[in-house]
Design an enzyme around this catalytic site. Structure first.
Site, mmCIF file in Angstrom:
data_model
loop_
_atom_site.group_PDB
_atom_site.id
_atom_site.type_symbol
_atom_site.label_atom_id
_atom_site.label_comp_id
_atom_site.label_asym_id
_atom_site.label_seq_id
_atom_site.Cartn_x
_atom_site.Cartn_y
_atom_site.Cartn_z
ATOM 1 N N GLY A 6 -40.885 44.543 -7.200
ATOM 2 C CA GLY A 6 -39.664 43.749 -7.032
ATOM 3 C C GLY A 6 -39.211 43.621 -5.586
ATOM 4 N N SER A 43 -45.086 42.946 -7.219
ATOM 5 C CA SER A 43 -44.928 41.665 -6.515
ATOM 6 C C SER A 43 -46.154 40.752 -6.621
ATOM 7 C CB SER A 43 -44.543 41.899 -5.052
ATOM 8 O OG SER A 43 -43.284 42.542 -4.977
ATOM 9 N N GLU A 64 -39.691 52.297 -13.227
ATOM 10 C CA GLU A 64 -38.241 52.140 -13.407
ATOM 11 C C GLU A 64 -37.726 53.138 -14.449
ATOM 12 O OE1 GLU A 64 -38.220 47.876 -13.980
ATOM 13 O OE2 GLU A 64 -38.704 47.644 -11.861
ATOM 14 N N HIS A 92 -43.356 53.456 -16.981
ATOM 15 C CA HIS A 92 -43.078 52.508 -15.888
ATOM 16 C C HIS A 92 -42.187 53.208 -14.852
ATOM 17 C CE1 HIS A 92 -41.428 49.122 -13.679
ATOM 18 N NE2 HIS A 92 -42.494 48.448 -14.087
ATOM 19 N N ASN A 115 -44.374 41.704 -17.703
ATOM 20 C CA ASN A 115 -43.312 42.636 -18.066
ATOM 21 C C ASN A 115 -41.981 41.951 -17.777
ATOM 22 O OD1 ASN A 115 -41.472 44.731 -18.253
ATOM 23 N ND2 ASN A 115 -42.242 45.859 -16.471
ATOM 24 N N TRP A 116 -41.305 41.556 -18.831
ATOM 25 C CA TRP A 116 -40.061 40.793 -18.660
ATOM 26 C C TRP A 116 -38.877 41.672 -18.275
ATOM 27 C CZ3 TRP A 116 -40.204 36.835 -23.357
ATOM 28 C CH2 TRP A 116 -41.139 35.824 -23.051
ATOM 29 N N LYS A 117 -39.046 42.984 -18.341
ATOM 30 C CA LYS A 117 -37.946 43.909 -18.017
ATOM 31 C C LYS A 117 -36.688 43.517 -18.810
ATOM 32 C CE LYS A 117 -40.201 44.817 -13.700
ATOM 33 N NZ LYS A 117 -40.118 45.256 -12.312
ATOM 34 N N GLU A 142 -49.046 50.841 -10.092
ATOM 35 C CA GLU A 142 -47.924 50.083 -9.550
ATOM 36 C C GLU A 142 -47.245 50.902 -8.459
ATOM 37 O OE1 GLU A 142 -46.471 46.956 -12.539
ATOM 38 O OE2 GLU A 142 -45.456 48.814 -13.012
ATOM 39 N N GLY A 195 -44.139 41.351 -13.014
ATOM 40 C CA GLY A 195 -42.732 41.422 -13.403
ATOM 41 C C GLY A 195 -42.060 40.081 -13.173
ATOM 42 N N GLY A 196 -41.418 39.948 -12.023
ATOM 43 C CA GLY A 196 -40.600 38.772 -11.698
ATOM 44 C C GLY A 196 -41.268 37.433 -11.990
HETATM 45 P P1 PGA Z 1 -42.710 42.822 -9.974
HETATM 46 O O1 PGA Z 1 -42.716 43.960 -11.110
HETATM 47 O O2 PGA Z 1 -43.888 41.923 -10.239
HETATM 48 O O3 PGA Z 1 -41.396 42.113 -10.147
HETATM 49 O O4 PGA Z 1 -42.824 43.521 -8.659
HETATM 50 C C1 PGA Z 1 -43.914 44.548 -11.564
HETATM 51 C C2 PGA Z 1 -43.612 45.603 -12.587
HETATM 52 O O5 PGA Z 1 -42.640 46.356 -12.418
HETATM 53 O O6 PGA Z 1 -44.315 45.724 -13.623
#
Ligand code: PGA
Length: 248
Positions: free
Chosen positions: A170, A210, A95, A93, A7-9, A164, A231-232
């Site tokens: 993050g 993470s 966020e 998600h 997930n590149w956000k 998640e 994500g990251g």
């Molecule tokens: P993260 O994000 O790996 O940066 O914690 C995961 C996500 O939100 O899908």
């Protein structure tokens, strides 16, 4: 077989997406795994058309509106995402829920919208730290799951779940494999009741929060963990490739 999703956000403009695919390679031995990338909407078409993208890397959209079209300034429909190359869609998600006020009801409408376009929904659920400390993990994630499942009319329809925990996203804090297995087991049991044992067994439940090359192997080995949503660590082609290798 595992699902490794990135997930590149709000990272990776079209040109950066093209650069990523020039550098990202799937190990031949890992070809059994499913690799998905969710670029920001503006980079989806560039990713889809990118000649350097290994065609085994499938694409998804991070969020959709629940209508097919209309006066919804700034929004993108599932129909548009499908025509720009998406096969999957993240829905709910944390966020979106926390920063943009997305409700369980909207998540349900979005699941329905995604299915109308034959996209495969990846339904995200997870508890906050406060909810975890209050011992409410199961209650929270099952409520989120039930509301989303109400939009899935047929147990034969493929969808994925991403567990998640919000406190792990993050933050560098990862759920232990035991925590992940516990939550995934709870979700699997509810799936068995809702869609039957066979369909529940083939529904992939991904862990997210993470995930990085150093912890991917142990998380992927945990009971009921069928993949990861990263994500990251997914915007770096080398670290994402390393995570795909952890699935082997
Ligand atoms: P993260 O994000 O790996 O940066 O914690 C995961 C996500 O939100 O899908």
């Amino acid at each position: 077989m595992a699902v490794i999703a990135g997930n590149w956000k709000m990272h990776m403009a079209p040109e950066e997406a093209r650069t990523f695919f020039s550098a990202f390679e799937i190990d031949e031995m890992m070809a059994d795994n499913e690799v998905l990338i969710f670029p920001p909407a503006i980079s989806l078409l560039a990713a889809y058309k990118c000649e350097n993208r290994d065609p085994r890397v499938q694409l998804g959209i991070q969020n959709v509106h629940w209508e097919n079209s209309g006066a919804f300034t700034g929004e993108i429909s599932a129909e548009m995402a499908a025509s720009a190359g998406a096969s999957y869609a993240l829905v709910g998600h944390s966020e979106r829920r926390q920063l943009f006020g997305e409700t369980d009801e909207q998540v349900a409408l979005k699941v329905a919208a995604v299915l109308r376009q034959d996209l495969i929904p990846v339904i995200c659920v997870g508890e906050t730290l406060e909810e975890r400390e209050a011992g409410r993990v199961s209650e929270v994630i099952l409520t989120q799951l039930d509301l989303a499942l109400a939009s899935i009319p047929d147990p034969e329809i493929r969808f994925l779940i991403a567990y998640e925990p919000v406190w792990a996203i993050g933050t560098g804090k990862t759920a232990t494999p035991k925590d992940a297995a516990g939550a995934h087991g709870t979700l699997r049991n509810r799936l068995e009741q809702a869609i039957g044992v066979t369909a529940a067994a083939r529904t992939e439940i991904l862990y997210g929060g993470s995930v990085k090359p150093s912890n991917a192997t142990e998380l992927l080995a945990a009971q009921d963990v069928d993949g990861v949503l990263v994500g990251g660590a997914s915007v770096n082609p080398q670290s994402f490739a390393e995570i795909t290798r952890a699935a082997g």
